[in-house]
Design a protein around this motif. Structure first.
Motif, PDB file in Angstrom:
ATOM      1  N   LEU A 145      19.617  15.680  14.727  1.00  0.00           N
ATOM      2  CA  LEU A 145      19.113  16.936  14.175  1.00  0.00           C
ATOM      3  C   LEU A 145      19.713  18.092  14.957  1.00  0.00           C
ATOM      4  N   GLY A 146      20.219  19.085  14.259  1.00  0.00           N
ATOM      5  CA  GLY A 146      20.754  20.278  14.904  1.00  0.00           C
ATOM      6  C   GLY A 146      20.430  21.502  14.077  1.00  0.00           C
ATOM      7  N   CYS A 147      20.867  22.636  14.546  1.00  0.00           N
ATOM      8  CA  CYS A 147      20.575  23.887  13.833  1.00  0.00           C
ATOM      9  C   CYS A 147      21.064  23.835  12.390  1.00  0.00           C
ATOM     10  N   ILE A 148      22.287  23.305  12.190  1.00  0.00           N
ATOM     11  CA  ILE A 148      22.855  23.330  10.841  1.00  0.00           C
ATOM     12  C   ILE A 148      22.299  22.227   9.958  1.00  0.00           C
ATOM     13  N   SER A 149      21.396  21.404  10.509  1.00  0.00           N
ATOM     14  CA  SER A 149      20.694  20.456   9.643  1.00  0.00           C
ATOM     15  C   SER A 149      19.799  21.205   8.657  1.00  0.00           C
ATOM     16  N   CYS A 150      19.326  22.348   9.077  1.00  0.00           N
ATOM     17  CA  CYS A 150      18.424  23.141   8.232  1.00  0.00           C
ATOM     18  C   CYS A 150      19.027  24.475   7.809  1.00  0.00           C
ATOM     19  N   HIS A 151      19.886  25.048   8.640  1.00  0.00           N
ATOM     20  CA  HIS A 151      20.391  26.400   8.389  1.00  0.00           C
ATOM     21  C   HIS A 151      21.850  26.371   7.941  1.00  0.00           C
ATOM     22  N   ASP A 152      22.142  27.191   6.958  1.00  0.00           N
ATOM     23  CA  ASP A 152      23.515  27.410   6.506  1.00  0.00           C
ATOM     24  C   ASP A 152      23.928  28.788   7.022  1.00  0.00           C
ATOM     25  N   ALA A 153      24.901  28.803   7.944  1.00  0.00           N
ATOM     26  CA  ALA A 153      25.296  30.067   8.563  1.00  0.00           C
ATOM     27  C   ALA A 153      25.913  31.047   7.576  1.00  0.00           C
ATOM     28  N   HIS A 154      26.295  30.553   6.379  1.00  0.00           N
ATOM     29  CA  HIS A 154      26.974  31.417   5.422  1.00  0.00           C
ATOM     30  C   HIS A 154      26.042  32.041   4.382  1.00  0.00           C
ATOM     31  N   MET A 155      24.781  31.636   4.381  1.00  0.00           N
ATOM     32  CA  MET A 155      23.859  32.196   3.402  1.00  0.00           C
ATOM     33  C   MET A 155      22.414  32.016   3.871  1.00  0.00           C
ATOM     34  N   VAL A 156      21.553  32.899   3.359  1.00  0.00           N
ATOM     35  CA  VAL A 156      20.120  32.805   3.592  1.00  0.00           C
ATOM     36  C   VAL A 156      19.451  32.722   2.226  1.00  0.00           C
ATOM     37  N   PRO A 157      18.643  31.708   1.982  1.00  0.00           N
ATOM     38  CA  PRO A 157      18.015  31.596   0.661  1.00  0.00           C
ATOM     39  C   PRO A 157      17.070  32.758   0.388  1.00  0.00           C
ATOM     40  N   ALA A 158      16.948  33.111  -0.879  1.00  0.00           N
ATOM     41  CA  ALA A 158      16.004  34.157  -1.269  1.00  0.00           C
ATOM     42  C   ALA A 158      14.587  33.719  -0.913  1.00  0.00           C
ATOM     43  N   ALA A 159      13.703  34.685  -0.713  1.00  0.00           N
ATOM     44  CA  ALA A 159      12.344  34.392  -0.254  1.00  0.00           C
ATOM     45  C   ALA A 159      11.645  33.380  -1.154  1.00  0.00           C
ATOM     46  N   LYS A 160      11.777  33.526  -2.457  1.00  0.00           N
ATOM     47  CA  LYS A 160      11.073  32.633  -3.374  1.00  0.00           C
ATOM     48  C   LYS A 160      11.672  31.222  -3.392  1.00  0.00           C
ATOM     49  N   GLU A 161      12.919  31.106  -2.918  1.00  0.00           N
ATOM     50  CA  GLU A 161      13.586  29.802  -2.908  1.00  0.00           C
ATOM     51  C   GLU A 161      13.400  29.055  -1.592  1.00  0.00           C
ATOM     52  N   LYS A 162      12.899  29.734  -0.558  1.00  0.00           N
ATOM     53  CA  LYS A 162      12.838  29.122   0.767  1.00  0.00           C
ATOM     54  C   LYS A 162      11.976  27.861   0.828  1.00  0.00           C
ATOM     55  N   PRO A 163      10.770  27.835   0.248  1.00  0.00           N
ATOM     56  CA  PRO A 163       9.974  26.600   0.354  1.00  0.00           C
ATOM     57  C   PRO A 163      10.718  25.366  -0.140  1.00  0.00           C
ATOM     58  N   HIS A 164      11.347  25.458  -1.323  1.00  0.00           N
ATOM     59  CA  HIS A 164      12.070  24.318  -1.870  1.00  0.00           C
ATOM     60  C   HIS A 164      13.320  24.018  -1.053  1.00  0.00           C
ATOM     61  N   TYR A 165      14.049  25.079  -0.655  1.00  0.00           N
ATOM     62  CA  TYR A 165      15.298  24.927   0.091  1.00  0.00           C
ATOM     63  C   TYR A 165      15.063  24.139   1.380  1.00  0.00           C
TER      64      TYR A 165
END
Length: 552
Positions: free
Chosen positions: A254-274
């Motif tokens: 497990l690392g930071c990029i396991s969950c985070h994409d440095a090139h984009m941030v999901p919209a607020a309404k999409e975050k729970p599913h993302y």
């Protein structure tokens, strides 16, 4: 990252930059205005009738921060970078004092060192041996660029311009996802591993690091011991993640990029599913123990349950709890208390490098003396005692190590060995006569020892190196006072106040100097100003709940 620094002259005027008061703190009021095509930040002191008695108004040159959490402002004055006391906290949509200013109010004189800029700029043109001087243009590459995470891109671009076949993995560029966990994590840790102290390894600076290399070869990171860091709000997300069952259970996969994409941030309404999908990448075979109906009440949001928002140690901001606790409500964190352990700092990378390595011990000693700068005198003595053997060994091993030699002098000073400290400072200044911090430290020690002629000489050199540093003029004035040179003291004190008009210690010194002269009108005026400032000082002393992490 592409919005980490913006030149002020590229900003469009905002409605609140019209001169109205944005906030008040400690008896002072703060506002912004636009004049002559530049943005000014203003700090004012008013008397009981509402009349302005002192005003500090300076143009700002750079906006720091993407705007997701907060945005601070920098001044470029006399070749030096300084911080404005005003910050916009975007998450709460409020203006307030800049981070750390409720503990110690720097006004417009807080120096911005290169390490402060490492996570906000691609590169800077820092003048060696100085605290916060930079050649113009200050930044070589505004904001954080692609190469900060992917390494030098020249070969990568050439291969595509020449339409060459590209292998997988592509040897012309660094893809963090293809790196082993230690090197993969280092790409993120270069900025997101905050630690308590980050010390540049001997012969290196953080800007020397390149993706694909181990970050610990360039920077030593020290964190609080478990006894002093019980409240995980006061540590970085990397430290929290490494303590999680997810990280330990995956043995570092497990690392930071396991969950985070440095090139984009999901919209607020999409975050729970993302983020739920990223949790399910590991937990699909063992789903949540709560019934679906219960989970759906919170959008089936894993993060909301297991990674709640914590109030951060910076005012008006919050941070996500990266410990990934099974039931965060059962965990009642305690704020760190005064140090009660023999070693207040631990080396973060002890899982890959022996902490007893002389190089690490050298860095450890420097970190302890950095910690001493923000602690009471009795704690400074403890930290100095811990640092001394490490720094003595380092100086014997590497006689030309200026950073270790200066920290050694400070350690001697904090343990009461002032004569020895003064001698070490003098030796260091023979090796590095333009080392600004050594000049300032040696001058302050000379003041303390009553060696006023030497203090005058040292601070005269310091102000030539850094004419934007109000504290140097103030200490120069104190040295002249010690010699009874009242007119020289008055001149230096006025120079300090021109740079930092609302610094209470300098105003107190000015009153003392005026008492020794015949300017009664000026003395009466300054006494009234000082009385108003001291009211604000009492307010700050009585403030409960500081906005900075607790001292060691």
């Amino acid at each position: 990252m592409g919005r980490s620094i913006t030149p002020a002259d590229q900003l469009l005027p905002q409605p609140d930059w019209d001169g109205r008061v944005l906030f008040r703190a400690f008896g002072l009021e703060y506002s912004t205005r636009v004049a002559d095509g530049r943005i000014y930040h203003c700090e004012r002191l008013r008397d009981e009738s509402g009349q302005i008695v002192v005003e500090a108004s300076f143009p700002v040159d750079y906006l720091v921060g993407s705007g997701n959490q907060g945005q601070s402002w920098l001044l470029y004055r006399d070749g030096c970078l300084l911080m404005s006391p005003m910050t916009y906290y975007a998450a709460r949509r409020v203006w307030d004092l800049s981070p750390g200013y409720r503990r110690h109010h720097h006004h417009f004189s807080r120096p911005i060192k290169p390490e402060c800029l490492f996570c906000h700029a691609q590169a800077v043109k820092h003048v060696p041996d100085t605290l916060n001087r930079y050649e113009a243009p200050v930044f070589s590459g505004m904001t954080i660029g692609c190469e900060r995470c992917h390494g030098p891109g020249e070969l990568h671009v050439q291969a595509r311009l020449q339409q060459n076949d590209v292998a997988d993995p592509d040897p012309t560029i660094v893809n963090p996802a293809k790196l082993p966990p230690l090197l993969r994590d280092a790409v993120c840790e270069q900025c997101h591993l905050q630690g308590q102290h980050r010390i540049s390894r001997r012969g290196h600076s953080p800007f020397d690091y390149r993706p694909g290399l181990p970050f610990h070869e360039f920077v030593s990171v020290f964190v609080r011991t478990a006894e002093l860091a019980q409240d995980n709000k006061f540590v970085s997300s990397v430290e929290q993640m490494r303590s999680s069952m997810c990280y330990r259970g995956s043995r570092g996969q497990l690392g930071c990029i396991s969950c985070h994409d440095a090139h984009m941030v999901p919209a607020a309404k999409e975050k729970p599913h993302y983020y739920r999908q990223r949790c399910l990448a590991c937990h699909e075979s063992r789903g949540c123990s709560l019934p679906l109906a219960v989970r759906q009440k919170s959008q089936d949001d894993c993060v909301a349950c297991h990674m709640p928002q914590l109030e951060a140690n910076i005012a008006h901001t919050a941070t996500t709890d990266h410990r990934v606790l099974k039931n965060p409500a059962q965990y009642q964190p305690k704020r760190p208390t005064a140090p009660s352990v023999s070693e207040p700092l631990v080396y973060f990378y002890d899982f890959v490098r022996d902490p007893d390595d002389p190089e690490i011990q050298r860095d450890w000693g420097i970190a302890l003396m950095e910690a001493a700068e923000r602690t009471p005198e009795k704690v400074q003595h403890v930290l100095g005692t811990l640092a001394l053997p490490r720094l003595e060994q380092a100086v014997r091993r590497w006689p030309d190590d200026h950073a270790a030699r200066e920290a050694w002098a400070v350690a001697l000073w904090t343990t009461g060995q002032r004569e020895a400290a003064a001698a070490v400072f003098e030796d260091l200044l023979k090796q590095a006569p333009q080392k600004e911090t050594a000049l300032a430290n040696a001058g302050t020690l000379a003041l303390e020892m009553g060696r006023y002629l030497r203090a005058v000489s040292l601070f005269q050199q310091a102000v030539r190196l850094n004419p934007a540093r109000a504290a140097y003029y103030e200490r120069l004035a104190r040295a002249h006072v010690g010699l009874g040179e009242w007119h020289s003291a008055l001149y230096a004190c006025r120079k300090a106040l021109a740079l930092d008009p609302l610094q209470i210690e300098t105003r107190q010194l000015l009153v003392r100097i005026l008492e020794a002269t015949d300017d009664r009108a000026a003395l009466d005026r300054e006494r009234k100003i000082l009385q108003l400032l001291e009211k604000g000082l009492e307010e700050r002393k009585n403030l409960a709940g500081e906005d900075s992490a607790p001292d060691m």
